[in-house]
Design an enzyme around this catalytic site. Structure first.
Site, PDB file in Angstrom:
ATOM      1  N   ARG A 232       0.852  -1.183   0.000  1.00 28.04           N
ATOM      2  CA  ARG A 232       0.000   0.000   0.000  1.00 28.04           C
ATOM      3  C   ARG A 232       0.886   1.230   0.000  1.00 28.04           C
ATOM      4  O   ARG A 232       1.954   1.233   0.633  1.00 28.04           O
ATOM      5  CB  ARG A 232      -0.918   0.041   1.231  1.00 28.04           C
ATOM      6  CG  ARG A 232      -2.090  -0.930   1.163  1.00 28.04           C
ATOM      7  CD  ARG A 232      -3.116  -0.506   0.107  1.00 28.04           C
ATOM      8  NE  ARG A 232      -4.246  -1.424   0.013  1.00 28.04           N
ATOM      9  CZ  ARG A 232      -4.368  -2.420  -0.852  1.00 28.04           C
ATOM     10  NH1 ARG A 232      -3.387  -2.671  -1.711  1.00 28.04           N
ATOM     11  NH2 ARG A 232      -5.437  -3.160  -0.877  1.00 28.04           N
ATOM     12  N   GLU A 261      -3.928   7.752  -5.407  1.00 31.87           N
ATOM     13  CA  GLU A 261      -4.007   6.926  -6.616  1.00 31.87           C
ATOM     14  C   GLU A 261      -5.274   7.246  -7.416  1.00 31.87           C
ATOM     15  O   GLU A 261      -6.333   7.414  -6.838  1.00 31.87           O
ATOM     16  CB  GLU A 261      -4.021   5.463  -6.182  1.00 31.87           C
ATOM     17  CG  GLU A 261      -3.692   4.527  -7.291  1.00 31.87           C
ATOM     18  CD  GLU A 261      -3.455   3.116  -6.737  1.00 31.87           C
ATOM     19  OE1 GLU A 261      -2.489   2.922  -5.987  1.00 31.87           O
ATOM     20  OE2 GLU A 261      -4.258   2.245  -7.073  1.00 31.87           O
ATOM     21  N   HIS A 284      -1.169  -0.415 -10.399  1.00 30.87           N
ATOM     22  CA  HIS A 284      -1.897  -1.165  -9.354  1.00 30.87           C
ATOM     23  C   HIS A 284      -2.548  -2.418  -9.962  1.00 30.87           C
ATOM     24  O   HIS A 284      -3.775  -2.580  -9.954  1.00 30.87           O
ATOM     25  CB  HIS A 284      -2.947  -0.312  -8.619  1.00 30.87           C
ATOM     26  CG  HIS A 284      -3.302  -0.911  -7.281  1.00 30.87           C
ATOM     27  ND1 HIS A 284      -3.771  -0.161  -6.229  1.00 30.87           N
ATOM     28  CD2 HIS A 284      -3.239  -2.200  -6.821  1.00 30.87           C
ATOM     29  CE1 HIS A 284      -3.991  -0.960  -5.188  1.00 30.87           C
ATOM     30  NE2 HIS A 284      -3.682  -2.200  -5.528  1.00 30.87           N
TER      31      HIS A 284
HETATM   32  P1  NAD Z   1      -1.151 -11.109   5.042  1.00 26.81           P
HETATM   33  O1  NAD Z   1      -2.087 -10.604   6.098  1.00 26.81           O
HETATM   34  O2  NAD Z   1      -1.170 -12.545   4.692  1.00 26.81           O
HETATM   35  O3  NAD Z   1       0.361 -10.728   5.473  1.00 26.81           O
HETATM   36  C1  NAD Z   1       0.712  -9.488   6.005  1.00 26.81           C
HETATM   37  C2  NAD Z   1       1.896  -9.725   6.949  1.00 26.81           C
HETATM   38  O4  NAD Z   1       2.353  -8.446   7.419  1.00 26.81           O
HETATM   39  C3  NAD Z   1       1.527 -10.548   8.199  1.00 26.81           C
HETATM   40  O5  NAD Z   1       2.404 -11.640   8.353  1.00 26.81           O
HETATM   41  C4  NAD Z   1       1.650  -9.561   9.335  1.00 26.81           C
HETATM   42  O6  NAD Z   1       2.056 -10.148  10.558  1.00 26.81           O
HETATM   43  C5  NAD Z   1       2.693  -8.599   8.784  1.00 26.81           C
HETATM   44  N1  NAD Z   1       2.691  -7.285   9.435  1.00 26.81           N
HETATM   45  C6  NAD Z   1       1.627  -6.538   9.797  1.00 26.81           C
HETATM   46  N2  NAD Z   1       2.045  -5.390  10.357  1.00 26.81           N
HETATM   47  C7  NAD Z   1       3.397  -5.401  10.317  1.00 26.81           C
HETATM   48  C8  NAD Z   1       4.399  -4.493  10.737  1.00 26.81           C
HETATM   49  N3  NAD Z   1       4.085  -3.316  11.310  1.00 26.81           N
HETATM   50  N4  NAD Z   1       5.691  -4.837  10.553  1.00 26.81           N
HETATM   51  C9  NAD Z   1       6.015  -6.041   9.990  1.00 26.81           C
HETATM   52  N5  NAD Z   1       5.100  -6.940   9.584  1.00 26.81           N
HETATM   53  C10 NAD Z   1       3.813  -6.633   9.738  1.00 26.81           C
HETATM   54  O7  NAD Z   1      -1.415 -10.195   3.784  1.00 26.81           O
HETATM   55  P2  NAD Z   1      -1.015 -10.515   2.267  1.00 26.81           P
HETATM   56  O8  NAD Z   1      -2.116 -11.261   1.605  1.00 26.81           O
HETATM   57  O9  NAD Z   1       0.359 -11.033   2.225  1.00 26.81           O
HETATM   58  O10 NAD Z   1      -1.072  -9.037   1.655  1.00 26.81           O
HETATM   59  C11 NAD Z   1      -0.211  -8.000   2.113  1.00 26.81           C
HETATM   60  C12 NAD Z   1      -0.719  -6.665   1.583  1.00 26.81           C
HETATM   61  O11 NAD Z   1      -0.494  -6.612   0.178  1.00 26.81           O
HETATM   62  C13 NAD Z   1      -2.257  -6.496   1.695  1.00 26.81           C
HETATM   63  O12 NAD Z   1      -2.663  -6.050   2.952  1.00 26.81           O
HETATM   64  C14 NAD Z   1      -2.534  -5.497   0.610  1.00 26.81           C
HETATM   65  O13 NAD Z   1      -2.473  -4.202   1.169  1.00 26.81           O
HETATM   66  C15 NAD Z   1      -1.399  -5.680  -0.394  1.00 26.81           C
HETATM   67  N6  NAD Z   1      -1.889  -6.218  -1.676  1.00 26.81           N
HETATM   68  C16 NAD Z   1      -1.655  -5.484  -2.804  1.00 26.81           C
HETATM   69  C17 NAD Z   1      -2.100  -5.957  -4.034  1.00 26.81           C
HETATM   70  C18 NAD Z   1      -1.852  -5.201  -5.298  1.00 26.81           C
HETATM   71  O14 NAD Z   1      -2.651  -5.258  -6.220  1.00 26.81           O
HETATM   72  N7  NAD Z   1      -0.740  -4.482  -5.413  1.00 26.81           N
HETATM   73  C19 NAD Z   1      -2.802  -7.173  -4.104  1.00 26.81           C
HETATM   74  C20 NAD Z   1      -3.009  -7.891  -2.940  1.00 26.81           C
HETATM   75  C21 NAD Z   1      -2.549  -7.403  -1.729  1.00 26.81           C
END
Ligand code: NAD
Length: 319
Positions: A232, A261, A284
């Protein structure tokens, strides 16, 4: 059961919802006031969205609304606190797009190393510059730092090991082990910024992760480092990143997400990142593969079916 889909959604998913006997309406152009009015008129029990924001006014528009489903993984576009106050459940489709995002990360890493976008731009202008583009380091034996090893971070780690990269990772949950491999090891957050050749961010966009990458952390990077952000925009202080890129304190940034965005159907972007030659930016598109969208649609149908049959909400983020 009435379901309103306020975004583009797979035809197979719409069919799946109809097969459950639901009254399904799909109106992708709805947003803000038009979405609020439609929720008030149609009185759906379930609202399904992808990038469309769900704000407090929309949640308040009809007492019929029981569940908001984010057909994707991040749910920072939904006012979850307000939904919780109103007793509206919110759920998402975690992991369904993890491979798609991990694949984009590798596209970006290779693009940055070989400068593929610059190669193509020159070729399209009929310029030939083999000498310039023959300078690349290669990914093998470089170190990739992964910040956040949830579903996407884990898929990235697996692929990095297949590329013979060394993997160092940091997660707020200290016991997470994304891959059981001697060259996939935990490290401190600052250590990752100081020592890794590539750093990729996979944390959610929350208050806690806002500007996790600030000027101080950018100052730790090695000048040849490449920073990748497909999570994000809020996770990076974008103004500080622009300064660091202009001063060449890192080699490049690869980004899929931007502050302010544009909407999905917009035609232009005003981001300062778009002006910099050392930014490799995509639009994105992290989750936008047919495979990921089909998996998300199937999971959405599963959430609705379970809710209809048992009243339970699969993947509820505000239980
Ligand atoms: P997920 O919940 O499986 O993993 C997120 C990880 O981040 C978790 O292991 C959590 O413990 C860790 N985390 C949370 N806060 C933290 C911090 N302050 N410091 C370190 N680690 C921390 O989520 P995911 O499915 O892997 O997705 C991650 C992010 O990717 C989503 O939340 C979304 O914002 C983004 N995403 C973007 C797209 C895109 O189109 N670009 C698509 C899907 C997801």
């Amino acid at each position: 059961m009435k379901i309103l889909i306020a975004d583009k959604f797979e035809a197979a998913g719409i069919e799946g919802l109809k097969k459950l006997g639901a009254d399904v309406v799909c109106e992708p152009e709805l947003q803000d006031e038009t979405l609020t009015r439609r929720v008030a008129d149609f009185a759906p029990a379930i609202l399904i969205v992808r990038s469309t924001k769900v704000k407090a006014d929309t949640l308040a528009a009809s007492p019929s609304l029981k569940l908001v489903i984010r057909a994707g993984s991040g749910y920072d576009t939904i006012d979850v606190a307000n939904a919780t106050q109103r007793g509206i459940k919110v759920s998402n489709c975690p992991g369904m797009n993890a491979v798609a995002v991990a694949e984009l990360v590798f596209g970006l890493l290779l693009a940055a190393d070989r400068r593929i976008p610059d190669n193509v731009a020159d070729l399209r202008a009929h310029r030939w510059n083999k000498k310039e583009y023959s300078k690349a380091r290669g990914l093998k034996d470089t170190t990739l730092g992964i910040v956040g090893v949830g579903r996407i971070g884990t898929e990235v780690a697996k692929r990095a090991l297949a590329f013979d990269m060394h993997v160092r990772y940091y997660d707020i949950l200290p016991d997470l082990r994304p891959v059981d491999h001697p060259d996939c090891r935990p490290a401190g957050l600052d250590e990752i910024f100081q020592t890794c050749d590539y750093i990729t961010l996979h944390v959610p966009g929350t208050g806690d992760t806002r500007h996790l990458v600030n000027a101080a952390r950018l100052a730790l990077l090695q000048p040849h480092a490449v920073l990748v952000n497909t999570s994000r925009a809020s996770v990076i202080d974008e103004a500080a990143l622009v300064v660091a890129l202009k001063e060449k304190r890192l080699r490049a940034a690869c980004v899929d997400v931007y502050e302010n965005e544009p909407a999905a159907d917009a035609k232009t972007i005003t981001s300062p990142l778009a002006d910099l030659p050392n930014v490799y930016g995509t639009h994105h598109i992290g989750a936008s593969t047919d495979q990921a969208q089909s998996a998300v649609a199937e999971e959405t149908v599963r959430i609705v079916a379970e809710f209809q049959q048992t009243g339970k909400v699969r993947n509820c983020v505000n239980p």
